[in-house]
Design an enzyme around this catalytic site. Sequence first.
Site, PDB file in Angstrom:
ATOM      1  N   HIS A   1     -72.148   9.026  81.135  1.00 30.84           N
ATOM      2  CA  HIS A   1     -72.494  10.103  81.011  1.00 30.84           C
ATOM      3  C   HIS A   1     -73.746  10.072  80.007  1.00 30.84           C
ATOM      4  O   HIS A   1     -73.683   9.483  78.737  1.00 30.84           O
ATOM      5  CB  HIS A   1     -71.616  11.099  80.705  1.00 30.84           C
TER       6      HIS A   1
ATOM      7  N   ASP B   1     -74.856  13.253  78.843  1.00 30.07           N
ATOM      8  CA  ASP B   1     -74.615  14.389  77.664  1.00 30.07           C
ATOM      9  C   ASP B   1     -73.835  14.033  76.755  1.00 30.07           C
ATOM     10  O   ASP B   1     -73.193  12.905  76.603  1.00 30.07           O
ATOM     11  CB  ASP B   1     -73.885  15.492  78.345  1.00 30.07           C
TER      12      ASP B   1
ATOM     13  N   ASP C   1     -71.368   6.574  72.348  1.00 21.74           N
ATOM     14  CA  ASP C   1     -70.806   7.712  73.302  1.00 21.74           C
ATOM     15  C   ASP C   1     -71.791   8.357  74.076  1.00 21.74           C
ATOM     16  O   ASP C   1     -71.999   9.662  73.612  1.00 21.74           O
ATOM     17  CB  ASP C   1     -69.615   8.276  72.927  1.00 21.74           C
TER      18      ASP C   1
ATOM     19  N   GLU D   1     -69.797  15.507  80.952  1.00 23.27           N
ATOM     20  CA  GLU D   1     -68.488  14.713  80.808  1.00 23.27           C
ATOM     21  C   GLU D   1     -67.900  15.273  79.562  1.00 23.27           C
ATOM     22  O   GLU D   1     -66.611  15.365  79.348  1.00 23.27           O
ATOM     23  CB  GLU D   1     -68.633  13.109  80.548  1.00 23.27           C
ATOM     24  N   GLU D   2     -68.652  15.615  78.714  1.00 26.09           N
ATOM     25  CA  GLU D   2     -68.213  15.863  77.065  1.00 26.09           C
ATOM     26  C   GLU D   2     -67.534  17.543  77.138  1.00 26.09           C
ATOM     27  O   GLU D   2     -66.846  18.079  76.130  1.00 26.09           O
ATOM     28  CB  GLU D   2     -69.218  15.804  76.109  1.00 26.09           C
TER      29      GLU D   2
ATOM     30  N   GLU E   1     -68.021   3.429  78.856  1.00 27.23           N
ATOM     31  CA  GLU E   1     -67.386   4.276  77.648  1.00 27.23           C
ATOM     32  C   GLU E   1     -67.047   3.347  76.505  1.00 27.23           C
ATOM     33  O   GLU E   1     -66.656   2.367  76.797  1.00 27.23           O
ATOM     34  CB  GLU E   1     -66.160   5.188  77.706  1.00 27.23           C
TER      35      GLU E   1
HETATM   36 ZN   LIG Z   1     -67.986   9.229  76.356  1.00 28.09          ZN
END
Ligand SMILES: [Zn+2]
Length: 385
Positions: A72, A74, A105, A141-142, A170
């Site tokens: 991801h 975001d 992340d 995702e977040e 991740e």
């Molecule tokens: Zn993540």
Amino acid sequence: MNADPVAIARDLLRCPSVTPEEGGALAYLHGLLAKAGFSVHRMTFAEPGTAPIENLFARIGASAPNLMFAGHTDVVPPGDEKAWRHPPFAGALDGGMLYGRGAVDMKGGIACFVAAALDYLAANGGAPKQGSISLLITGDEESVAVNGTIKLLQWAAERGEKFDHCVLGEPSNQETFGDTIKAGRRGSLNGTLIVHGRQGHVAYPDRFDNPIRGLVPLIAALQTPLDEGSEQFDPSNLEFTSVDVGNPTVNLVPAEARARFNIRFNDRHSQAALRALIEQRARTASAGRIRYSFDWQPSNADVFVTKPGPFTDLAASAIAEVTGVKPKLSTAGGTSDARFIKDYCPVLEFGLVGQTMRAVDERVPVADLLALTAVYRRIIEKYFG
Ligand SMILES: [Zn+2]
């Protein structure tokens, strides 16, 4: 190395892609991947009550096996930007560290698998020797994660895309790079227990029915162990997070008492079976004397687990060859998009070290970016033989 993961990570960090903003991150990857021969699709998904979200799917090669890398772009908000040593969206390099929101992340992880894929393609005349490489990158995702990976996978399946294995980038490592592969994560379920009584003046016990008296034994009953763990998981856990009566009056018995809880559950349970187990325990404890109900929140956080086997062995040996350390397979921590991917193909998570994720001064050692790229490059090499 033909593609520079540090430069790609820096360019991604300069895109302010706080969920739900795309921030230029997917447009940047689109350009990079299209130039390398990937067919690239940008999909926007929306749903009433949520922000529309941009996503990206890219594939090179037409045959099986199809190895997917997922991630991801975001990020969570940076918080107080003045508290940062370097601005959170500047991609500053300082003392062998790359700073920025998303450095671990997980823009750093994305930069590494993109660089590894581009390098592999360049070394093989621009196309995979056999099989296909797919990249599944979401911008959701977040946050609530409803317009991202779950819908992107459905869209891909409708196009006839088939995936054989997935590496989700991740941040998986606990302390040092290479120490942990995540081969599973627990599921998560939220509920509220509501005990119904009758309001009344505290001086007249015959006129009220105090719901707090009923809440106490039900809470006790629900706190008994759910299981003893499984082959790959620790025991499931139900934890009460709030007990609410909301009564400002000292001489009044309230009509209702509530207790909120969260359950982190392992692969011994499905959500439905878990709800049934909790409700059965409440029924037994109440013995027909307590009036109560449950309010279950809808959850898309199912458990995922990948059994140890050739795929985890392949990843573990790639990591050991680069770092000299054999990683452990872990199932600890919160949920991730692997909960959706597991419905399509076996998935494991391996990325950077998670220690500064979501923190002020999120940063990644340049050495770790180079090592992770080397690991992904080894995984691709081994996968396609
Ligand atoms: Zn993540």
